[in-house]
Design an enzyme around this catalytic site. Structure first.
Site, short mmCIF file in Angstrom:
data_model
loop_
_atom_site.label_atom_id
_atom_site.label_comp_id
_atom_site.label_asym_id
_atom_site.label_seq_id
_atom_site.Cartn_x
_atom_site.Cartn_y
_atom_site.Cartn_z
N CYS A 195 -1.37 -9.79 -5.01
CA CYS A 195 -2.14 -10.02 -3.79
C CYS A 195 -3.54 -10.54 -4.14
O CYS A 195 -3.65 -11.68 -4.59
CB CYS A 195 -2.15 -8.76 -2.94
SG CYS A 195 -2.33 -9.13 -1.19
N HIS A 198 3.42 -7.43 -2.27
CA HIS A 198 3.29 -6.18 -3.04
C HIS A 198 4.67 -5.71 -3.51
O HIS A 198 5.31 -4.89 -2.84
CB HIS A 198 2.65 -5.09 -2.18
CG HIS A 198 1.20 -5.34 -1.91
ND1 HIS A 198 0.21 -4.93 -2.77
CD2 HIS A 198 0.58 -5.98 -0.90
CE1 HIS A 198 -0.97 -5.30 -2.29
NE2 HIS A 198 -0.77 -5.95 -1.16
N GLU A 212 5.39 -3.67 -5.73
CA GLU A 212 5.41 -2.24 -6.08
C GLU A 212 5.95 -1.37 -4.95
O GLU A 212 6.43 -0.26 -5.19
CB GLU A 212 4.01 -1.78 -6.50
CG GLU A 212 2.95 -1.68 -5.41
CD GLU A 212 2.20 -2.99 -5.13
OE1 GLU A 212 2.75 -4.07 -5.45
OE2 GLU A 212 1.07 -2.92 -4.60
N1 GLN Z 1 -8.32 -9.19 0.34
C1 GLN Z 1 -7.21 -10.08 0.22
C2 GLN Z 1 -6.70 -10.57 1.55
O1 GLN Z 1 -6.96 -9.97 2.56
C3 GLN Z 1 -6.08 -9.43 -0.56
C4 GLN Z 1 -5.48 -8.25 0.10
C5 GLN Z 1 -4.69 -7.39 -0.83
O2 GLN Z 1 -4.82 -7.50 -2.05
N2 GLN Z 1 -3.87 -6.50 -0.30
O3 GLN Z 1 -6.02 -11.57 1.61
#
Ligand code: GLN
Length: 544
Positions: free
Chosen positions: A382, A516, A518
Site C-alpha cells: 500500500c 493488503h 496480509e
Molecule cells: N496513505 C495511503 C493512501 O491513502 C496508503 C494507505 C495505506 O497504506 N493503507 O493511499
C-alpha cells in the site's frame, strides 16, 4: 437454528477474548460444525476506521469493504471463514441507525430508549443472517462493569431468554493472577467479576481462567463453588508459546467438550486436529531463521501491524523457518547522522508496510532505495508500494520532484488522489474535501496480472482479488517513465486505470502491491506473496 455462545470478559482488558473466541470456533469447526464469530464493540465510533492505530491497533478490512476490529482478523485466520460487515458492530453504529430511524419518524411517536430500542437493535444484529450456521459466537468487547457495555450485556441476557435456554450459553473469560510474594494464585478477582455479571442477570456456564501458573485442583473447585459452575467448566488457560498453540491447548483442557455439554449435545464427533498439529510441527521444528526489517511508523505498537506480523509468520511456516521481525522506525533514516546501511545490512528482507501521512516517508523511500541497490528482497504494501514508485521515479526515471498529493501539492504527482473508480456496482465518486470516515477504496477489488510476470507465477493465476484500504493511487500516467527505469506495472485494475502491482524484473525479489495481502493469509494457507517473500529471504540469508 443456530446456537449462540456469548463471550464476555472480566477483571482486566487484553485477556485475549478474541483469540479465545477464534480458538473455540476453530475447535467446533474441527468437529464439523459451521461457525461464524461476531464482535460487539461498546465504543461510540461508528467503526474503527477513523481511530489512530495507537488507540485501537490495526483496522481489519473485510471483502465487503468494512473497516473492523482487529479481532475479526483472528477469527478469519483461525477459521478461514471470511468476515463481513455484518460481523462487527459498534455502539456508535447502533446509535447511528436508531437516530436515523428516529429522524425519519419510524418510531411513530414513541419515546426512544435504551431498553427496548437499543437492545432490540443489538439483538437484530446478533441474529441477522445466521440461518446456515450451527454456532454463532458473539464476543462482547470491553470488560464487565464498563458503563459502555451495559446495553450489550442487557441484550445478550434478553437473547438468552428469547432463544430458549438450550440455544445459548455464556462463556466468561477472567484472570487468575499469581501473587509472587504469597506464591499463590488468587481467585477473588474472578469471584468479583462473576458476581458483577450475575448482578446483570447473566450466569456464566463456563469460566475460562487466564493464568500464568497451572491452576491447582483446589482452586478450580473453589472458583466453581463461589461462581456457581461445575468444576469441569472452570477451564485453565495458561499462556501459550504461540497463538496457534491455543486451539490444541484449550481442547486438552476440555473447553469444547464443556461447551457441547452446556448445550446438552451428546455424541459429537471428536475434532480433527491435523491442521493445527501440522502448524505446530512447522512452528516448533524450524530448519532456519531469517530476519525481516519492517520499516514503518507505528513500530512501537505491534498491534498496529497485527495481520502483517501474522502473515510473515505464515510465510515462515510455509518455508519451515523462524521469522524474526525487526521493527524499524522510518524516521530514524531521516536523520543525517544515521547509517542506514548499518541498520539494514543484517536484514534478509525489507518490508515497507501501509500507512498514512508524510511522517517518516523519506526514511521509507531511503529503505526502498537500499533494498533496490543492494538486491535485498523487498515487499512494499500500500503506502509501501507508493513509496517504491516515488523512489523509482526519483532515482531510476529522472523525475526528481516525484511525490504524492497526500503529502501536499506537487508538480510530479506520481501518486495522487483519484476521485472516482469503477466497482461492480458502478462508479464510486469521492471528493477531495469529503468525510474521512469510510471514504477510501475499501474491500475486495479484482486485479489482472501480466503473463510472464513474477507475481503471476507466485499466484499461479492471472486474475486475483485482494483487499484494499487507501485513498491515493499510483498515477497510471507515469507508467511509461517508471517502466523505462525498470519498475514494471505487472498488475492493473481490470479497466487498466489503476496500478495494483509493480515489480523489478532485474532484481531478485522486488514487489509492491497497492492492496493488503496480509489480511487474507492463514497459518494453514499462507498467502503466496508472503510464502515467496520469505523464500527469497531464505536465499538471501545464504548469501550474507
Ligand atoms: N496513505 C495511503 C493512501 O491513502 C496508503 C494507505 C495505506 O497504506 N493503507 O493511499
Amino acid at each position: 437454528m443456530a446456537r449462540y455462545i456469548f463471550i464476555t470478559g472480566g477483571v482486566v482488558s487484553s485477556l485475549g477474548k478474541g483469540l479465545m473466541a477464534a480458538s473455540l470456533a476453530a475447535l467446533l469447526q474441527a468437529r464439523g460444525y459451521r461457525v461464524r464469530i461476531r464482535k460487539f464493540d461498546p465504543y461510540l465510533n461508528v467503526d474503527p476506521g477513523t481511530m489512530s492505530p495507537y488507540q485501537h491497533g490495526e483496522v481489519y478490512v473485510t471483502d465487503d469493504g468494512a473497516e473492523t476490529d482487529l479481532d475479526l482478523g483472528h477469527y478469519e485466520r483461525f477459521t478461514g471463514v471470511s468476515a463481513r460487515q455484518a460481523d462487527n458492530v459498534t455502539q456508535g453504529r447502533i446509535y447511528q441507525t436508531i437516530i436515523t430511524k428516529e429522524r425519519r419518524g419510524d418510531y411513530l411517536g414513541a419515546t426512544v430508549q435504551v431498553i427496548p430500542h437499543v437492545t432490540d437493535e443489538i439483538k437484530a444484529f446478533a441474529m441477522a443472517d445466521t440461518d446456515d450456521l450451527d454456532f454463532v459466537l458473539c464476543e462482547i468487547g470491553g470488560t464487565v462493569g464498563d458503563i459502555e457495555s451495559l446495553p450489550f450485556m442487557e441484550a445478550i441476557r434478553q437473547l438468552h431468554n428469547d432463544l430458549g435456554r438450550a440455544q445459548s450459553i455464556f462463556v466468561h473469560v477472567t484472570l487468575v493472577p499469581y501473587i509472587a510474594a504469597a506464591g499463590e494464585l488468587k481467585t477473588k478477582p474472578t469471584q468479583h467479576s462473576v458476581r458483577e455479571l450475575t448482578s446483570l442477570g447473566i450466569q456464566p456456564n463456563i469460566l475460562l481462567c487466564r493464568c500464568e501458573q497451572p491452576l491447582p485442583e483446589s482452586e478450580r473447585r473453589k472458583i466453581a463453588l463461589f461462581c456457581n459452575v461445575r468444576p469441569e467448566a472452570v477451564i485453565p488457560a495458561l499462556d501459550a508459546s504461540t497463538i496457534y498453540a491455543v486451539p490444541q491447548q484449550y481442547h486438552a483442557e476440555g473447553l469444547d467438550d464443556e461447551v457441547l455439554h452446556a448445550f446438552g449435545i451428546e455424541g459429537a464427533p471428536q475434532p480433527t486436529m491435523d491442521r493445527w498439529i501440522d502448524i505446530m510441527d512447522r512452528h516448533s521444528n524450524p530448519e532456519g531463521e531469517v530476519t525481516i526489517g519492517v520499516v514503518g511508523k507505528y513500530v512501537g505498537l505491534p498491534d498496529a501491524y497485527k495481520s502483517l506480523h501474522e502473515a510473515l509468520v505464515h510465510g515462515g511456516l510455509a518455508n519451515r523457518v523462524k521469522v524474526r521481525l525487526q521493527w524499524i522506525d522510518a524516521e530514524l533514516f531521516e536523520q543525517a547522522d544515521n547509517d542506514i546501511a548499518a541498520e539494514l545490512e543484517p536484514m534478509h528482507g525489507i518490508l515497507v508496510p501501509g500507512g498514512f501521512g508524510v511522517r517518516g516517508s523519506e526514511g521509507k523511500i531511503a529503505a526502498v532505495r537500499f533494498a533496490r541497490e543492494r538486491n535485498v528482497p523487498f515487499l512494499g504494501i500500500c503506502l509501501g508500494m507508493q513509496m517504491a514508485c516515488i523512489e523509482g521515479a526519483r532515482n531510476t526515471a529522472g523525475i526528481t520532484d516525484a511525490s504524492t498529493t497526500e503529502f501536499g501539492a506537487t508538480s510530479e504527482p506520481v501518486v495522487g488522489l483519484i476521485t472516482e473508480w469503477a466497482t461492480k456496482d458502478g462508479t464510486q465518486q469521492r471528493s477531495a474535501d469529503g468525510d474521512l470516515g469510510g471514504t477510501m477504496r475499501l474491500g475486495a477489488y479484482p486485479a489482472h496480472l501480466s503473463a510472464n510476470s513474477k507475481v503471476a507465477s507466485i499466484y499461479g493465476a492471472q486474475d486475483i482479488s485482494e483487499r484494499h484500504r487507501h485513498r491515493y493511487e499510483v498515477n497510471i500516467g507515469y507508467q511509461e517513465a517508471l517502466e523505462k527505469g525498470g519498475l514494471i506495472f505487472s498488475g492493473l485494475s481490470p479497466d487498466g486505470r489503476l496500478p495494483e502491482i509493480v515489480e523489478r524484473p532485474d532484481h531478485p525479489w522486488f514487489i509492491g502491491v497497492q492492496f493488503h495481502p496480509e489480511l487474507k493469509s492463514k497459518p494453514f494457507d499462507p498467502h503466496p506473496l508472503f510464502a515467496s517473500f520469505i523464500e527469497a529471504a531464505v536465499k538471501q540469508s545464504r548469501l550474507v
